[in-house]
Scaffold this motif. Structure first.
Motif, short mmCIF file in Angstrom:
data_model
loop_
_atom_site.label_atom_id
_atom_site.label_comp_id
_atom_site.label_asym_id
_atom_site.label_seq_id
_atom_site.Cartn_x
_atom_site.Cartn_y
_atom_site.Cartn_z
N PHE A 163 9.88 21.57 -0.11
CA PHE A 163 10.33 22.53 -1.10
C PHE A 163 11.80 22.29 -1.43
O PHE A 163 12.21 22.28 -2.59
N PHE A 185 12.12 18.88 -3.40
CA PHE A 185 11.64 18.98 -4.78
C PHE A 185 12.55 19.89 -5.60
O PHE A 185 12.78 19.64 -6.79
N THR A 234 9.41 14.67 -9.52
CA THR A 234 8.89 15.78 -8.74
C THR A 234 7.38 15.90 -8.92
O THR A 234 6.65 16.13 -7.95
N VAL A 235 6.94 15.73 -10.15
CA VAL A 235 5.49 15.82 -10.39
C VAL A 235 4.77 14.71 -9.62
O VAL A 235 3.74 14.95 -8.98
N VAL A 258 4.60 15.88 -6.02
CA VAL A 258 3.61 16.90 -5.64
C VAL A 258 2.19 16.35 -5.75
O VAL A 258 1.32 16.70 -4.95
N LEU A 259 1.98 15.47 -6.71
CA LEU A 259 0.63 14.89 -6.80
C LEU A 259 0.35 14.04 -5.56
O LEU A 259 -0.77 14.03 -5.04
N SER A 268 1.55 14.73 -2.64
CA SER A 268 1.24 15.70 -1.61
C SER A 268 -0.24 16.05 -1.65
O SER A 268 -0.90 16.20 -0.62
N LEU A 269 -0.76 16.15 -2.86
CA LEU A 269 -2.17 16.50 -3.03
C LEU A 269 -3.05 15.43 -2.39
O LEU A 269 -3.97 15.72 -1.64
#
Lengths: 481, 526
Positions: free
Chosen positions: A394, A397, A409-410, A413-414, A416-417
């Motif tokens: 967190f 990012f 950042t996108v 997070v992708l 992370s998915l």
């Protein structure tokens, strides 16, 4: 003649002294009967942590002819490194006896590596950083191959040595080019030279910077310089794998951040694009690589590549929040990752390390405590709340968004998915698959239990009550910006 | 009104989970009773929220706020208003019933099961009560893990696939929402100087018109997956079919509502301009969902799958009502969230009861149950009718209000959506006919009728069905002010936004030369 400010040396001195003491003990009791070396090392690490904490918050200084810094930044990394070392020693007791018979040089090497790392974090001169890296790396080469009779251990060690030597070459060449264009290897003087435009030729400086980046990228296992990581992680004794993923990675990042941001910050327009690519590639390749792994150590090796990518995002942002976030993340990572390796050690048996993820079927119910702890570490590595991993990500990012790197950042997070899939794969195996064969008793030494408990509580604590550590991470930033 | 009641409410189940962890080892009975006691205690604690609720204000009530990570402007803040109060109650109620319903059907690893159920309750309550975006996100994701375990460990044959699909779908949306949350945090901080995740503060801020669109989509995607809005619904049938009965009850009854709740709480008030921009598209999607869900439900051969697809259809109604953007639609949407929890929760419970007896859910395996198990069949009938929306039962009130709202907003869509009501009658009654009427087969002739425990599980829901159907005012009274306030807030913002862009337009027309020159000066200054 100049006055020596002993405080600057004190943390490293404690560990250096410890190395010598353990060395002497090793001569007297080479078989490490009763584990004296381990206890001594723990004691020394405790003292070093205490020293580092007591030096916290002083105004930053440097000394010894401009060779070392004493600032919160270095001290914070000392804490990460020493925490990693301490936890590793806790995990190693019992593990060594089970696998090869304990030997005191094991602890000696760990401590020598630790000293190297601390010098990397405190180095105020490229030469000191280089020496630190070498001290650490050489100790690690031996540690990776510590199980002499195992081919994979030897293979890992050899690979690590060869590729590490390459990386060293790049790094040295980079240092040489930077020296050639600025006339100095001192970090503060490089900063001044760059700021005042006193460089011999700009392209040469940039070439030096590029080679430095390559060298550091090797050490933090960033893509495309990560090839060594899976084999080395798999071959190394499990406790050492955990050790390598925490301290050495943190120390490499410590030097990397300091060199890039503090000394070469004015050139960030030139290097941030490269780091951006490096970060995006590292996250993506690391996570995609981990997807197909069946061996848990290999999976965690790729995962550690991916996590280097997240920290690189912080370097791209290179703002206050980013540096604090990166530093914070490395601390969080040390706890959750060593915790995971402590579980792997605990689930192994003599002669059968039990490293296939499918071999963990049923563990969650047969050993509820271990299952719960491993779930916690996996959830944290995947970056789900309310754990240390989530809060660290967190922060990173946030920094990237603040600096305007929305797309990075996108991508992050992708990634992370994607990572959730393989981290939860371990949980699937532990809780949802039918166990095959007999339940094996798990024997953990009290020390290993302490390590597991500390790592679990640390992971939870950093996630739930991050305020004070975050405050400390914030206080490190002034050293760089 | 300051009160710690909500905090106790949220964390009581978690404390219960810890207690079970300590005391329940190897003693299934202890685990069951402890879980039941704790969940009943939680429910009892939530009743005052309903009775002491001040229905004259749209402000947050029972607020409890303490700083958490002060340096980042993160606080632990909980509170409820008319939008969330009913959802909190339905959560605590369904949790009790879900635990009671798994009394005999879950015999494997009872302790861990009950721990997961209680942790799930804490997570869901946290989602409905959080008034801080960061806190909300933490609960939103933390609740995934217990649900994941419930499906993955105690589910049916393809449970692992379903569990992972559930987690990945949800996360895909919510991670993008995290980026949007962070972006919002910096935009608000940059514009006002206060960096905070406090929702009440953020509600007062008009988000920059240019960034609203993407932010709205990031939030909405996350909620639309949860709802699930067509075409993001594919995880739902899998999760429902594989989850154990109690898991399905919670999933359908409460979890899906987190999506619609999120739309109401975050999407509409934070991004009113983008809401206006996407309303048409979303209404069309929800109507497609209504018809599609109903059509697919009609051809199912598995009762549970049928109910799962009917959820897609029903949730379409709720979204339609919300985006009709008038009082009837909004009120209906909120009420229907509760209604769907009651009806579909009850349907899953009924299906679970019959599954426990026959270990099959194939419609063709049943028939003539009315003769063998009359009480069960009566309960099933009432539940079915409630789900269809028969006047006098709860479903009617909600759907009627929604359609009233939809017709005002868009006649064509309203008409098409109404066909969903007709189709619902078709698939539900047809299923009911095949299961309950007809000849009794060999396998069904010796079934036991409802036990006392099963009566206890289903009775509260039957009472609520009739109560809401006959006198919905008890409930709508509490949601009225909040929903009206929300609509007003969105519309004033939209008006202001439109006014501003009009003003911008005029300004740019009159002073176009002056502005270009200042801009170029500004850029040079940069």
């Amino acid at each position: 003649m100049f006055e020596i400010d002993w405080n600057i040396l004190l943390p490293s001195l404690v560990v250096a002294g410890l190395v010598l003491v353990v060395l002497c003990v090793d001569i007297i009791r080479p078989d490490n009967k009763g584990g004296v070396s381990g206890y001594l090392s723990l004691l020394g690490v405790g003292v070093a942590i205490w020293v580092s904490l007591s030096l916290w918050g002083r105004s930053p200084t440097h000394g010894l002819g401009g060779m070392l810094f004493l600032d919160n930044y270095a001290l914070f990394f000392n804490l990460i490194i020493l925490a990693g070392t301490g936890l590793t020693i806790f995990v190693s007791t019992g593990f060594l006896e089970r696998e090869e018979g304990g030997r005191s040089e094991y602890y000696l090497l760990i401590l020598a590596a630790t000293l190297g790392m601390m010098l990397m974090a405190a180095g105020a001169d490229l030469i000191v950083i280089f020496l630190g890296i070498e001290l650490m790396s050489i100790a690690l080469y031996i540690l990776v191959g510590f199980f002499r009779r195992r081919t994979d251990s030897n293979e890992g060690s050899m690979k690590y040595l060869l590729l590490g030597a390459f990386a060293t070459g790049f790094l040295l060449y980079g240092i040489a080019l930077v020296y050639g264009s600025t006339g100095t290897t001192n970090l503060r003087e490089i900063e001044l030279a760059v700021a005042q435009g006193r460089v011999y030729t700009h392209p040469m400086l940039l070439g030096g910077v590029a080679l430095l980046i390559v060298g550091f990228a090797f050490k933090v296992s960033a893509v495309p310089f990560h090839m060594w990581a899976p084999d080395v992680y798999q071959g190394a004794p499990t406790a050492i794998t955990g050790f390598m993923s925490a301290g050495p990675k943190a120390a490499a990042f410590a030097a990397f951040f300091r060199v890039m941001v503090a000394s070469l910050g004015d050139l960030s327009g030139d290097w941030s694009g490269a780091i951006w690519m490096l970060a995006a590639l590292t996250m993506t390749v690391g996570n995609l690589g981990a997807l197909s792994q069946r061996n848990i150590k290999r999976m965690l090796a790729y995962s550690s590549v991916a996590h280097a990518g997240y920290v690189l995002v912080a370097l791209v942002a290179a703002n206050e929040r980013g540096i604090a976030g990166g530093v914070f993340y490395l601390l969080a990572y040390a706890f959750m990752n060593i915790g995971a390796f402590a579980v792997i050690v605990a689930l192994g048996r003599k002669g059968d390390e039990n490293l296939e993820i499918s071999g963990y079927a049923g563990v969650g119910f047969r050993h509820p405590g271990i299952g719960l702890a491993m779930t916690l570490f996996m959830v944290s590595l995947a970056g789900l709340p309310p754990t240390a991993g989530f809060f660290g990500k967190f922060q990173i990012f946030s920094a990237a968004v603040e600096a305007g790197y929305i797309w990075l950042t996108v991508i992050g997070v992708l990634n992370s998915l994607v990572s959730v899939y393989f981290y939860l794969g371990v949980v699937v195996s532990m809780y949802m698959r039918q166990p095959v064969g007999q339940a094996h008793a798990v024997s953990m030494t009290p020390f290993a239990r302490v390590a597991l408990l500390t790592a679990s509580l640390g992971t939870l604590y950093i996630g739930l009550a991050p305020t004070s550590l975050l405050q400390m991470a914030r206080q490190t930033v002034s050293a760089l910006l | 009104m300051e009160s710690k009641l909500l905090t106790y409410l949220i964390f009581l189940p978690m404390v219960g989970a810890v207690l079970i962890g300590i005391a329940g080892k190897g003693r299934d009975g202890v685990s069951r009773w402890l879980a039941l006691t704790v969940s009943i205690g939680t429910f009892a604690m939530s009743v005052p929220l309903f009775t002491r609720f001040d229905e004259t204000t749209a402000a947050m009530q029972f607020v409890h706020q303490v700083p958490w990570v002060e340096t980042l402007g993160i606080s632990y803040a909980v509170g409820i208003d008319g939008i969330s109060v009913l959802l909190v109650l339905i959560t605590t109620l369904l949790s009790v019933l879900a635990i009671l319903s798994s009394w005999t059907s879950v015999t494997n690893r009872v302790r861990e099961y009950m721990i997961s159920m209680l942790l799930l309750e804490t997570g869901i309550l946290g989602v409905f009560c959080s008034l801080d975006l960061f806190l909300f996100y933490v609960f939103w994701e933390a609740m995934l893990i217990p649900m994941y375990l419930l499906i993955g460990v105690w589910g049916g044959e393809r449970r692992i696939y379903a569990a992972i699909k559930f987690v990945l779908f949800t996360l895909a949306g919510s991670l993008l929402m995290l980026v949007a949350i962070i972006y919002l945090y910096f935009e608000h901080g940059g514009a006002t100087g206060t960096y905070t995740f406090d929702l009440m503060v953020l509600h007062k801020y008009s988000v920059d018109a240019d960034s609203q669109s993407l932010l709205f989509l990031a939030f909405f995607l996350s909620f639309a997956i949860k709802v699930p809005l067509f075409p993001l619904h594919t995880w739902l049938p899998d999760a429902h079919v594989e989850a154990p009965t109690a898991g399905s009850v919670i999933l359908a009854g409460v979890l899906l509502k987190m999506g619609t709740y999120g739309i109401l709480r975050f999407c509409l008030p934070l991004f009113p301009l983008a809401t206006a921009q996407y309303t048409g598209m979303i209404m069309v999607l929800s109507v497609i969902g209504i018809v599609y869900g109903a059509l697919v439900a009609m051809v199912q051969t598995d009762v549970k799958k049928l109910v799962a697809y009917s959820s897609v259809s029903h949730l379409g109604f709720i979204v339609l009502g919300i985006f009709a953007m008038n009082e009837q639609g909004m009120q209906g949407g909120i009420l229907q969230m509760v209604n769907h929890g009651i009806s579909t929760g009850a349907l899953f419970l009924v299906v679970g009861m019959i599954y426990e007896r026959r270990h099959t859910r194939e419609i063709s395996d049943f028939g003539g149950l009315a003769k063998v198990v009359p009480a069960f069949s009566a309960v099933f009938l009432i539940t079915t009718l409630s789900s269809i929306g028969l006047p006098g039962l709860n479903g009617f009130v909600g759907e009627f209000l929604i359609l009233l709202g939809a017709f005002q907003a868009n006649l064509t869509l309203g008409v098409v959506a109404t066909s969903g009501v007709v189709l619902a009658a078709v698939y539900m009654l047809w299923m009911f006919q095949r299961v309950v009427w007809g000849d009794v087969g060999e396998a069904n002739s010796k079934l036991q009728d409802l036990s006392l425990r099963e009566w206890l599980v289903i009775a509260p829901l039957l009472v609520l069905m009739v109560w809401i159907g006959v006198y919905s005012d008890t409930f709508t009274r509490r949601t009225e002010v909040s929903s009206r306030h929300l609509i007003q807030m969105v519309q004033t913002r939209q008006m202001a936004g439109a006014g501003k862009s009009m003003a911008d337009l005029q300004l740019s027309e009159t002073t176009i030369a002056g502005r270009t020159s200042t801009r170029s000066v500004g850029e040079q200054g940069k």
